[in-house]
Motif scaffolding. Structure first.
Motif, PDB file in Angstrom:
ATOM      1  N   CYS A  79      38.181  15.645 -16.298  1.00 23.63           N
ATOM      2  CA  CYS A  79      37.330  14.918 -15.361  1.00 23.63           C
ATOM      3  C   CYS A  79      38.091  14.529 -14.092  1.00 23.63           C
ATOM      4  N   PHE A 122      37.090  12.220 -12.132  1.00 28.11           N
ATOM      5  CA  PHE A 122      36.734  10.828 -11.840  1.00 28.11           C
ATOM      6  C   PHE A 122      37.533   9.821 -12.646  1.00 28.11           C
ATOM      7  N   HIS A 123      38.118  10.245 -13.750  1.00 28.00           N
ATOM      8  CA  HIS A 123      38.984   9.340 -14.499  1.00 28.00           C
ATOM      9  C   HIS A 123      40.123  10.150 -15.135  1.00 28.00           C
ATOM     10  N   CYS A 153      30.196  13.888 -17.292  1.00 25.24           N
ATOM     11  CA  CYS A 153      31.418  13.534 -18.005  1.00 25.24           C
ATOM     12  C   CYS A 153      31.078  12.639 -19.188  1.00 25.24           C
ATOM     13  N   GLY A 197      33.290  11.157 -20.926  1.00 25.81           N
ATOM     14  CA  GLY A 197      34.274  10.094 -20.994  1.00 25.81           C
ATOM     15  C   GLY A 197      33.901   8.880 -20.163  1.00 25.81           C
ATOM     16  N   CYS A 198      33.499   9.096 -18.905  1.00 27.84           N
ATOM     17  CA  CYS A 198      33.215   7.961 -18.022  1.00 27.84           C
ATOM     18  C   CYS A 198      31.760   7.929 -17.564  1.00 27.84           C
TER      19      CYS A 198
HETATM   20 ZN   LIG Z   1      35.138  11.104 -16.469  1.00 30.44          ZN
END
Ligand SMILES: [Zn+2]
Length: 67
Positions: free
Chosen positions: A36, A38-39, A57, A59-60
């Protein structure tokens, strides 16, 4: 131009995201996975769907498309 704007202004979401993220094609499906943007993560939870032209994503929770 930030990442989200870059994606929105592009024709092919997969090609654009590949400039930022190393994507791996999931066998047989029009889906790509990668780390990702973004994180920070060590296992790829970021997926891009070429047929639907959107990314998500796990994850986030970041998501977006071309529209
Ligand atoms: Zn993410």
């Amino acid at each position: 131009m930030d990442f989200a704007e870059q994606v929105k202004s592009s024709v092919d979401i997969v090609k654009t995201i590949e400039q930022y993220v190393r994507l791996k094609k999931a066998g047989g499906s029009p889906r790509y996975t990668g780390l990702c943007p973004f994180h920070v993560e060590k296992t790829p939870s970021f997926s891009v769907h070429s047929s639907h032209q959107f990314y998500y994503c796990f994850g986030c929770g970041a998501r977006g498309d071309l529209f």
